[in-house]
Each structure stands twice: as structure tokens, then as C-alpha cells.
Design a protein around this motif. Structure first.
Motif, short mmCIF file in Angstrom:
data_model
loop_
_atom_site.label_atom_id
_atom_site.label_comp_id
_atom_site.label_asym_id
_atom_site.label_seq_id
_atom_site.Cartn_x
_atom_site.Cartn_y
_atom_site.Cartn_z
N ALA A 34 0.65 11.19 11.40
CA ALA A 34 0.59 10.39 10.18
C ALA A 34 -0.41 9.25 10.27
O ALA A 34 -0.93 8.79 9.25
N SER A 35 -0.70 8.77 11.48
CA SER A 35 -1.45 7.53 11.61
C SER A 35 -2.86 7.65 12.18
O SER A 35 -3.64 6.70 12.07
N TYR A 36 -3.22 8.79 12.77
CA TYR A 36 -4.50 8.81 13.47
C TYR A 36 -5.68 8.68 12.50
O TYR A 36 -6.65 7.97 12.77
N LEU A 37 -5.62 9.35 11.34
CA LEU A 37 -6.68 9.19 10.36
C LEU A 37 -6.63 7.81 9.71
O LEU A 37 -7.67 7.22 9.40
N PHE A 38 -5.42 7.30 9.51
CA PHE A 38 -5.25 5.97 8.94
C PHE A 38 -5.94 4.93 9.82
O PHE A 38 -6.65 4.06 9.33
N ALA A 39 -5.74 5.03 11.14
CA ALA A 39 -6.36 4.08 12.06
C ALA A 39 -7.86 4.32 12.16
O ALA A 39 -8.64 3.36 12.25
N LEU A 40 -8.28 5.58 12.12
CA LEU A 40 -9.70 5.91 12.23
C LEU A 40 -10.50 5.37 11.05
O LEU A 40 -11.65 4.94 11.20
N ASN A 41 -9.90 5.34 9.88
CA ASN A 41 -10.59 4.87 8.67
C ASN A 41 -10.56 3.36 8.51
O ASN A 41 -11.11 2.84 7.54
N GLN A 42 -9.89 2.65 9.43
CA GLN A 42 -9.84 1.20 9.36
C GLN A 42 -10.23 0.58 10.70
O GLN A 42 -9.41 -0.04 11.38
N PRO A 43 -11.49 0.78 11.10
CA PRO A 43 -11.91 0.30 12.42
C PRO A 43 -11.82 -1.22 12.59
O PRO A 43 -11.58 -1.71 13.69
N HIS A 279 2.31 5.27 8.04
CA HIS A 279 2.92 5.28 9.37
C HIS A 279 4.17 4.41 9.46
O HIS A 279 4.90 4.47 10.45
N GLY A 280 4.43 3.62 8.43
CA GLY A 280 5.57 2.71 8.45
C GLY A 280 6.79 3.31 7.78
O GLY A 280 7.34 4.33 8.20
N ASP A 281 7.19 2.69 6.68
CA ASP A 281 8.44 3.09 6.01
C ASP A 281 8.35 4.47 5.36
O ASP A 281 9.39 5.08 5.07
N PHE A 282 7.13 4.98 5.11
CA PHE A 282 6.98 6.24 4.40
C PHE A 282 6.51 7.37 5.32
O PHE A 282 5.94 8.35 4.85
N VAL A 283 6.77 7.23 6.60
CA VAL A 283 6.33 8.26 7.54
C VAL A 283 7.07 9.58 7.31
O VAL A 283 6.55 10.66 7.61
N PHE A 284 8.27 9.53 6.75
CA PHE A 284 9.02 10.76 6.49
C PHE A 284 8.31 11.63 5.46
O PHE A 284 8.43 12.87 5.50
N ALA A 285 7.56 11.01 4.54
CA ALA A 285 6.81 11.78 3.55
C ALA A 285 5.74 12.63 4.24
O ALA A 285 5.53 13.80 3.89
N SER A 286 5.07 12.04 5.23
CA SER A 286 4.08 12.79 6.00
C SER A 286 4.73 13.93 6.77
O SER A 286 4.21 15.05 6.82
N PRO A 354 12.68 0.81 8.37
CA PRO A 354 11.95 1.88 9.07
C PRO A 354 12.84 3.07 9.37
O PRO A 354 14.07 2.96 9.38
N LEU A 355 12.21 4.21 9.64
CA LEU A 355 12.93 5.42 10.00
C LEU A 355 13.14 5.42 11.51
O LEU A 355 12.18 5.45 12.28
N PRO A 356 14.39 5.37 11.99
CA PRO A 356 14.64 5.31 13.43
C PRO A 356 13.99 6.47 14.18
O PRO A 356 13.96 7.60 13.67
N PHE A 357 13.45 6.18 15.34
CA PHE A 357 12.79 7.13 16.24
C PHE A 357 11.39 7.51 15.76
O PHE A 357 10.63 8.10 16.53
N VAL A 358 11.03 7.22 14.50
CA VAL A 358 9.79 7.78 13.95
C VAL A 358 8.81 6.72 13.49
O VAL A 358 7.63 6.75 13.87
#
Length: 394
Positions: A34-43, A279-286, A354-358
Motif C-alpha cells: 500500500a505504501s511503496y508507491l506512496f513513498a516513492l512519489n513523495q521524495p 497506508h494509515g487508516d485506509f490500508v484495508f481498502a488497499s 488504525p487497523l491493528p497489525f496492519v
């Protein structure tokens, strides 16, 4: 050593360990996807190299060493009043530190930004910790201790309702001051439920429930320009403004629907790339987009098994302290999971839980795994005491 006439007990503590490991690994894989592209696009935001998954990896590595210690610690140590009150005092102090400017982020905007984290600057980087997560472990420990200590006097106000109400209310106050309404509500619910199963008289709960409803109503609707009121007022009307207040919810629903039955495959999600802070509260959607209905069923089954084993531990134990502690540790995890999924599915207003464990957040994962380790400990001691192999375990 085996004991004649005793059958080997079923080691459901091993099952609990296996489920916890599976949930943690599944969470790390989901968060990375969920987060690798998010982090890549915000250097600029992640130029220090601390991407959203890094804190979760650090927490997981810490728990590799800490988990066995917590799973094997003697229960008598946990019941020690000195330890309990030391942890309570430390938790209270740590939850006051976010109000001190020294522990706030460098670009903190007074009156605008939430004060949920203790920020430490080291080596040109800012390391943060969310102290309210500690309350989810320490408060159940305190409530189990004090209610067990006063179990013969629970019907008296000074020994039954008052001590839990004072400490739960105090922690809720601190968390509300940190601008975290949903976390405060979760803490209040945890304290309320532990006291309920302890056997305190019902009329005290009616009074407490009335106070909580009035307090919640005044906090939400007393500030119509505030974030809590806006979340409540916008609930159910996201489609009316899908590009503004309903943007995140609309994309979340699109991600869940696009996953279909089998999902698009890990790393193949597309809607997630447009979802803010996915990657935060909506990681379950991913996760739902990439794993589909079958993946959602698998995750819910793991959570269900985890909850069953923990509540089973509380139910089977003959020790009042263990019953309360096991119930108090698992309830926030299960409640958070249900609340987070309900938000992502647009069933309740956005909570920020947040979603526990995720979900991204080393503080959350660290405390979730700490609670899981203590639950394994309680299950293990329960099994040993029943089988006769640990007659002196308590």
C-alpha cells in the motif's frame, strides 16, 4: 514431567502465537504494497528514508526479542502493585509530554496540529512515538489489578466504580487534549467493558453511560467548526461532494468493489495510488482491492480465531485477575479492527483508528504485539495450571 491420569492439554497458546505471527506478516506485506508507491512519489516527505513501513519493521524486530520475555514472565509480577502503579505513572507522564513544545515536531502549528506524538530529534531525523497506545495495555492491567484486589468490595462505590472511573477518565482527558477523540472513546469503552464483566452493580453503568453520552454529545456538537463535528455531519453525504469531503471514502469504496472475488494481486492495486494516506487508516481498502473477497474472508478468519482464543482464555481461567486482563487486552484489538473496517466500508463516520497489525505506525504495532504476548502468557499459564504441569505457575 507427566502426571498419571492427566491427558496432554491442547496447546492453544501455540495456536495464538501462530495466528499473531500470521497477522503481523500479513500486515507487513499489505502495508508495503500500500505504501511503496506512496513513498516513492513523495521524495521530499520521505527523503530521510523512513518510509511508512519502516516503523512497523522496527517494532516487529523489537518484539522478536521482547515477545518471548513477555510470554514467559510470571503472572505474580504482573499482579504486583508496585509494577502496576509504576507503569500507570510512567504512562501518565508520557501522555503529558506531547503538550511540551520540545517534544513536538519542528513545524508544529499550535492550535492546528494534533499533539499525539512524542517527537525526538536525533541525527537530523525526527523519531516519534504515540504514548496513547500505551494506555491500551497499561489501563487493562491496572483495572484487572484493582478490581481483583477489591473483588469482595465491588458493590461499594469507593472500591468498585470509583478507582476505575478516576483513572479511565484521567487518561481519556489526556487523549482528548491530544486531539484524539476516537482513541479516547476506545479507552472509555475498554474501561467500561472491563468493569462490566467484573460484576460491578448495573446502576453504576447506567449513570456512567449517561455521563459518557452527554460528554460525547457536547464534545462533538459543541464545536461546529471542529473536525469531530465535521466528520459526523459529513457522514452519509460523501457522494454529494466526492471531490472534497467524500474523496477518501469514495476511493475506498471503489477500491473494495474493484477487488472483486479474487482481487487484483499483491502490488497490482491501482485505486490505492490515488487514495490519500492509504497506508494509515485506509490500508484495508488497499488490501481488499488486491486480495479481493477471498482475502478479506481470510483476514477476518484470522482475527476471529485470535479473538476466540483470547476470549476462550478469559473464560476458561479460574483466576479473576486473568479473566479481567485477558478480556481487557483483546477487546481494544477486536474493537479497533471492527471500527476501522466499518469506516473503510462507509458504515460509520471516519474515526482515525488504525487497523491493528496492519496500519502504519510502530507505536500501534508495538503495543498490539505487547498485548498479544501477554495474552499468550495468560493462555500458557492457564493450560499449565489445568494440566498439572505448572502447579506453581501462579
Amino acid at each position: 514431567m507427566a502426571y498419571p491420569g492427566r491427558e496432554r492439554a491442547f496447546r492453544y497458546d501455540y495456536c495464538l502465537i501462530a495466528v499473531t505471527v500470521l497477522l503481523t506478516l500479513l500486515g507487513l506485506v499489505t502495508l508495503f504494497s500500500a505504501s511503496y508507491l506512496f513513498a516513492l512519489n513523495q521524495p521530499d516527505r520521505f527523503r530521510s528514508g523512513l518510509t511508512p513501513i519502516n516503523s512497523n519493521i522496527i517494532a516487529s524486530v523489537i518484539m522478536i526479542f521482547l515477545f518471548p520475555l513477555l510470554a514467559l514472565v510470571k503472572i505474580d509480577w504482573l499482579k504486583s502493585g508496585y509494577l502496576v502503579f509504576a507503569l500507570m505513572a510512567a504512562t501518565a507522564v508520557l501522555n503529558m509530554l506531547p503538550f511540551i513544545p520540545f517534544f513536538q515536531k519542528a513545524n508544529h502549528r499550535a492550535g492546528v496540529d494534533a499533539m499525539r506524538w512524542i517527537v525526538i530529534r536525533a541525527g537530523g531525523r525526527e523519531q516519534s512515538f504515540q504514548p496513547s497506545e500505551l494506555i491500551k495495555v497499561v489501563l487493562p492491567l491496572y483495572l484487572a489489578y484493582i478490581l481483583d484486589k477489591n473483588k469482595d468490595r465491588l458493590n461499594k462505590f469507593m472500591y468498585g466504580p470509583l478507582p476505575p472511573a478516576l483513572w479511565t477518565g484521567f487518561f481519556c482527558f489526556l487523549v482528548l487534549r491530544q486531539s484524539n477523540f476516537s482513541e479516547a472513546a476506545l479507552i472509555a469503552l475498554t474501561g467500561f467493558s472491563i468493569c462490566f464483566i467484573s460484576g460491578i452493580r448495573l446502576h453504576w453503568f447506567v449513570i456512567a453511560l449517561g455521563v459518557l453520552i452527554l460528554a460525547g454529545f457536547s464534545l462533538i456538537y459543541g464545536d461546529q467548526d471542529g473536525r469531530w463535528y465535521q466528520r459526523m455531519s459529513n457522514f452519509g453525504r460523501q457522494q454529494a461532494d466526492p471531490t472534497d469531503t467524500g474523496y477518501q471514502i469514495t476511493l475506498s469504496e471503489d477500491a473494495i468493489r474493484s477487488g472483486g472475488f479474487w482481487g487484483k494481486g499483491i502490488g497490482q492495486g491501482t485505486v490505492k495510488t490515488r487514495t490519500p494516506e492509504v497506508h494509515g487508516d485506509f490500508v484495508f481498502a488497499s488490501y481488499a482491492e488486491e486480495s479481493g473477497f477471498i482475502g478479506v474472508v481470510f483476514y477476518m478468519a484470522l482475527v476471529g480465531i485470535f479473538a476466540f482464543l483470547c476470549y476462550y482464555t478469559a473464560w476458561r481461567s479460574k483466576v479473576f485477575f486473568v479473566q479481567l486482563l485477558a478480556f481487557g487486552l483483546v477487546t481494544p484489538i477486536v474493537t479497533q479492527t471492527m471500527m476501522n473496517i466499518a469506516v473503510v466500508a462507509n458504515m460509520i463516520p471516519t474515526t482515525g483508528v488504525p487497523l491493528p497489525f496492519v496500519s502504519s505506525g510502530g507505536s500501534s504495532l508495538l503495543m498490539t504485539l505487547t498485548g498479544a504476548a501477554l495474552l499468550v502468557n495468560l493462555a500458557r499459564q492457564n493450560i499449565l495450571s489445568e494440566s498439572g504441569e505448572g502447579r506453581y505457575a501462579w
